[in-house]
Design a protein around this motif. Structure first.
Motif, PDB file in Angstrom:
ATOM      1  N   THR A   1     -52.858   8.579  35.267  1.00 19.31           N
ATOM      2  CA  THR A   1     -53.482   7.855  36.397  1.00 19.31           C
ATOM      3  C   THR A   1     -53.039   8.425  37.654  1.00 19.31           C
ATOM      4  OG1 THR A   1     -51.107   6.909  36.130  1.00 19.31           O
ATOM      5  CG2 THR A   1     -53.174   5.355  35.522  1.00 19.31           C
ATOM      6  N   VAL A   2     -52.110   9.268  37.590  1.00 16.48           N
ATOM      7  CA  VAL A   2     -52.229  10.305  38.813  1.00 16.48           C
ATOM      8  C   VAL A   2     -53.001  11.628  38.903  1.00 16.48           C
ATOM      9  CG1 VAL A   2     -49.795  10.554  40.135  1.00 16.48           C
ATOM     10  CG2 VAL A   2     -49.479  11.522  38.074  1.00 16.48           C
TER      11      VAL A   2
ATOM     12  N   GLN B   1     -56.384  11.616  38.219  1.00 16.53           N
ATOM     13  CA  GLN B   1     -57.695  11.473  37.592  1.00 16.53           C
ATOM     14  C   GLN B   1     -58.890  12.124  36.727  1.00 16.53           C
ATOM     15  OE1 GLN B   1     -58.777   8.041  39.792  1.00 16.53           O
ATOM     16  NE2 GLN B   1     -56.883   7.508  39.680  1.00 16.53           N
TER      17      GLN B   1
ATOM     18  N   GLY C   1     -45.769  15.151  36.173  1.00 18.28           N
ATOM     19  CA  GLY C   1     -45.356  14.668  35.433  1.00 18.28           C
ATOM     20  C   GLY C   1     -45.059  13.393  35.509  1.00 18.28           C
ATOM     21  N   LEU C   2     -46.001  12.446  35.314  1.00 16.52           N
ATOM     22  CA  LEU C   2     -45.903  11.470  34.756  1.00 16.52           C
ATOM     23  C   LEU C   2     -46.598  11.129  33.538  1.00 16.52           C
ATOM     24  CD1 LEU C   2     -45.990   8.077  35.114  1.00 16.52           C
ATOM     25  CD2 LEU C   2     -48.060   8.297  36.207  1.00 16.52           C
TER      26      LEU C   2
ATOM     27  N   ASP D   1     -44.141  12.475  31.231  1.00 16.21           N
ATOM     28  CA  ASP D   1     -42.782  10.641  30.874  1.00 16.21           C
ATOM     29  C   ASP D   1     -43.849   9.961  29.814  1.00 16.21           C
ATOM     30  OD1 ASP D   1     -41.453  11.726  32.088  1.00 16.21           O
ATOM     31  OD2 ASP D   1     -41.596  10.550  34.122  1.00 16.21           O
ATOM     32  N   LEU D   2     -45.327   9.783  30.347  1.00 14.13           N
ATOM     33  CA  LEU D   2     -46.304   8.884  29.533  1.00 14.13           C
ATOM     34  C   LEU D   2     -46.269   9.495  28.351  1.00 14.13           C
ATOM     35  CD1 LEU D   2     -48.840   7.630  31.712  1.00 14.13           C
ATOM     36  CD2 LEU D   2     -47.074   6.701  31.342  1.00 14.13           C
TER      37      LEU D   2
ATOM     38  N   ARG E   1     -43.119   9.133  25.700  1.00 11.76           N
ATOM     39  CA  ARG E   1     -42.577   7.015  25.973  1.00 11.76           C
ATOM     40  C   ARG E   1     -43.430   6.601  24.633  1.00 11.76           C
ATOM     41  NH1 ARG E   1     -41.296   1.576  28.524  1.00 11.76           N
ATOM     42  NH2 ARG E   1     -39.703   3.374  29.883  1.00 11.76           N
TER      43      ARG E   1
ATOM     44  N   PHE F   1     -49.275  -2.589  26.057  1.00 14.72           N
ATOM     45  CA  PHE F   1     -48.006  -1.909  26.659  1.00 14.72           C
ATOM     46  C   PHE F   1     -48.739  -1.267  28.136  1.00 14.72           C
ATOM     47  CE2 PHE F   1     -44.733   1.138  28.354  1.00 14.72           C
ATOM     48  CZ  PHE F   1     -43.648   0.748  28.119  1.00 14.72           C
TER      49      PHE F   1
ATOM     50  N   VAL G   1     -51.902  -0.792  29.511  1.00 15.99           N
ATOM     51  CA  VAL G   1     -53.383  -1.589  30.013  1.00 15.99           C
ATOM     52  C   VAL G   1     -52.359  -2.697  31.208  1.00 15.99           C
ATOM     53  CG1 VAL G   1     -54.912  -4.053  30.022  1.00 15.99           C
ATOM     54  CG2 VAL G   1     -54.483  -1.724  28.297  1.00 15.99           C
ATOM     55  N   GLU G   2     -51.114  -3.100  30.084  1.00 15.46           N
ATOM     56  CA  GLU G   2     -49.846  -3.630  31.024  1.00 15.46           C
ATOM     57  C   GLU G   2     -49.363  -3.471  32.288  1.00 15.46           C
ATOM     58  OE1 GLU G   2     -47.256  -5.661  28.287  1.00 15.46           O
ATOM     59  OE2 GLU G   2     -49.214  -7.044  27.800  1.00 15.46           O
ATOM     60  N   ARG G   3     -49.646  -2.509  32.173  1.00 18.45           N
ATOM     61  CA  ARG G   3     -49.183  -2.053  33.452  1.00 18.45           C
ATOM     62  C   ARG G   3     -49.714  -0.811  34.682  1.00 18.45           C
ATOM     63  NH1 ARG G   3     -46.106  -3.142  30.349  1.00 18.45           N
ATOM     64  NH2 ARG G   3     -43.701  -3.440  30.198  1.00 18.45           N
ATOM     65  N   PHE G   4     -51.078  -0.853  33.992  1.00 19.16           N
ATOM     66  CA  PHE G   4     -51.928   0.313  34.706  1.00 19.16           C
ATOM     67  C   PHE G   4     -52.713   0.380  34.436  1.00 19.16           C
ATOM     68  CE2 PHE G   4     -48.607   3.505  33.218  1.00 19.16           C
ATOM     69  CZ  PHE G   4     -47.606   3.661  34.274  1.00 19.16           C
ATOM     70  N   THR G   5     -53.814  -1.813  34.185  1.00 19.84           N
ATOM     71  CA  THR G   5     -54.959  -1.911  33.913  1.00 19.84           C
ATOM     72  C   THR G   5     -55.598  -0.704  32.746  1.00 19.84           C
ATOM     73  OG1 THR G   5     -56.050  -0.865  35.583  1.00 19.84           O
ATOM     74  CG2 THR G   5     -55.232  -3.428  36.043  1.00 19.84           C
TER      75      THR G   5
ATOM     76  N   ILE H   1     -55.210   1.929  41.861  1.00 18.54           N
ATOM     77  CA  ILE H   1     -55.466   0.498  41.120  1.00 18.54           C
ATOM     78  C   ILE H   1     -54.993  -0.977  40.986  1.00 18.54           C
ATOM     79  CG2 ILE H   1     -54.942   0.444  38.520  1.00 18.54           C
ATOM     80  CD1 ILE H   1     -54.524   3.562  38.513  1.00 18.54           C
TER      81      ILE H   1
ATOM     82  N   PRO I   1     -51.407  -5.386  37.650  1.00 18.63           N
ATOM     83  CA  PRO I   1     -52.069  -5.934  36.944  1.00 18.63           C
ATOM     84  C   PRO I   1     -50.419  -6.881  36.837  1.00 18.63           C
ATOM     85  CG  PRO I   1     -51.175  -4.104  35.376  1.00 18.63           C
ATOM     86  CD  PRO I   1     -51.505  -3.371  37.156  1.00 18.63           C
ATOM     87  N   LEU I   2     -48.928  -6.374  37.609  1.00 17.95           N
ATOM     88  CA  LEU I   2     -47.996  -6.998  36.687  1.00 17.95           C
ATOM     89  C   LEU I   2     -47.743  -8.315  38.234  1.00 17.95           C
ATOM     90  CD1 LEU I   2     -45.517  -3.807  36.709  1.00 17.95           C
ATOM     91  CD2 LEU I   2     -46.304  -5.426  35.172  1.00 17.95           C
TER      92      LEU I   2
ATOM     93  N   ILE J   1     -41.942   3.462  34.791  1.00 14.51           N
ATOM     94  CA  ILE J   1     -42.871   3.386  33.342  1.00 14.51           C
ATOM     95  C   ILE J   1     -42.956   2.332  33.640  1.00 14.51           C
ATOM     96  CG2 ILE J   1     -43.920   3.341  31.186  1.00 14.51           C
ATOM     97  CD1 ILE J   1     -42.997   6.590  31.714  1.00 14.51           C
TER      98      ILE J   1
ATOM     99  N   GLY K   1     -44.782   0.488  36.406  1.00 15.14           N
ATOM    100  CA  GLY K   1     -46.357   1.277  36.022  1.00 15.14           C
ATOM    101  C   GLY K   1     -45.909   1.967  37.625  1.00 15.14           C
TER     102      GLY K   1
ATOM    103  N   TYR L   1     -47.224   5.026  39.127  1.00 13.83           N
ATOM    104  CA  TYR L   1     -47.706   6.798  39.408  1.00 13.83           C
ATOM    105  C   TYR L   1     -47.436   7.040  40.719  1.00 13.83           C
ATOM    106  CZ  TYR L   1     -52.226   4.254  41.046  1.00 13.83           C
ATOM    107  OH  TYR L   1     -52.498   3.999  41.988  1.00 13.83           O
TER     108      TYR L   1
END
Lengths: 157, 177
Positions: free
Chosen positions: A48-49, A51, A61-62, A65-66, A69, A86, A88-92, B30, B33-34, B130, B133, B135
């Protein structure tokens, strides 16, 4: 000649370096199926950083981490679907390189088909129009004139 | 026949609308969604005291701001004076999430620029980040009394955002029972 082949070699080698995934961390798996799932998943998730890169490709870095995870989630026995949910709930849906079909992505998915259909209809209408318009017919008098002109031309030669 | 002549104009206008839409939308932002979901649970030692734990339950029962920051983040430094000012002028508690930072750097940063936080959770691994969410640092969440995220700002908050969006929403949320 030798020099040129060296240059080509260097160019080719640099391409290889470019294409390799950025994941420096070595992830160890006892189960080859899990390993395959891991590499497939990180290739489908967008960073997401940075793209336009997957989390497998990115050095951010992200992304790292992902990747970690995803690795722990796989080791915990989570399914691919659970891991994707998981994220999508955080980053759509944005985090998925292959977004699901829903109201907001309908145009994205159906767009090319709609355009194709529109072009096809346009083509069909045009062809039909062309077929229905009468060809330029000439009457007998005009026909005679044409023939006379042609003959005149032939006599000149 | 006249209608036909208008077709290029219509196509042109459609294209202009499409491009205008693309230009005014920042793909880096973005939408979270939270929003309207429960804030993710966390329990971490604080930056100032490794023995002390700060968790989501500390934030319940009041409207709070949750600000993600790091000493390595340049934009956080631009935003920081505004947070310090906000903490002085308002009763709303600001909780911090110190994201992927070194404890020593974070403490020095707070000493140098002021500490607007009730407490800052020390998330060295970025795992809580994370979960939330996160980023791009800084990010600021507005969490209501029940622990539900109601607003998220990606990137530094500005005076204008505080005045026009955050403060009105805080007043609204405080009046909710």
């Amino acid at each position: 000649m030798k020099k040129i082949s060296k240059v080509i070699q260097v160019i080719l080698l640099s391409m290889i370096a470019y294409g390799s995934p950025a994941s420096v961390n070595i992830y160890e798996f006892e189960d080859p199926v899990k390993k395959e799932r891991f590499y497939q998943l990180i290739d489908e998730l967008r960073c997401t950083v940075c793209q336009n890169q997957t989390i497998a490709e990115s050095n951010a870095g992200l992304a790292k981490d992902l990747r970690n995870r995803v690795y722990t989630m796989i080791q915990e026995g989570k399914t691919d679907k659970e891991i994707k949910t998981f994220m999508v709930e955080r980053f759509t849906d944005f985090v998925l390189y292959k977004p699901p079909v829903n109201n907001s992505t309908l145009l994205l998915w159906a767009g090319p088909a709609i355009l194709m259909l529109a072009a096809f209809i346009f083509l069909l209408l045009n062809i039909r129009k062309r077929l229905s318009t009468p060809t330029n017919e000439i009457d007998e008098q005009q026909h005679k004139r044409v023939q006379a002109l042609l003959e005149q031309e032939n006599n000149h030669d | 026949m006249k209608l036909r002549a208008l077709i290029p104009l219509i196509i042109f206008l459609a294209l202009v609308i499409l491009l205008a839409f693309g230009l005014t939308n920042d793909p880096k932002k973005i939408p979270s969604p939270l929003i309207n979901k429960a804030a993710p649970d966390f329990s971490l030692p604080t930056v100032l005291n490794p023995e002390q734990i700060v968790s989501r339950s500390d934030m319940l029962g009041k409207v709070t701001l949750f600000n993600v920051w790091a000493s390595w983040c340049a934009a956080c430094r631009d935003e920081h004076p505004l947070l310090v000012e906000f903490a002085k002028q308002n009763n709303t508690a600001i909780y911090g999430l110190n994201y992927k930072d070194q404890r020593g750097d974070a403490i020095r940063w707070l000493q140098a620029f002021g500490n607007p936080y009730v407490s800052s959770a020390y998330d060295v691994s970025g795992n809580v980040g994370i979960d939330w969410g996160v980023y791009g640092v800084p990010e600021t969440f507005l969490v209501d009394k029940k622990g539900i995220i109601r607003y998220k700002q990606i990137g530094p908050v500005t005076r204008q955002i505080i005045r026009d969006e955050i403060l009105p929403l805080i007043h609204k949320l405080e009046n909710e029972q």
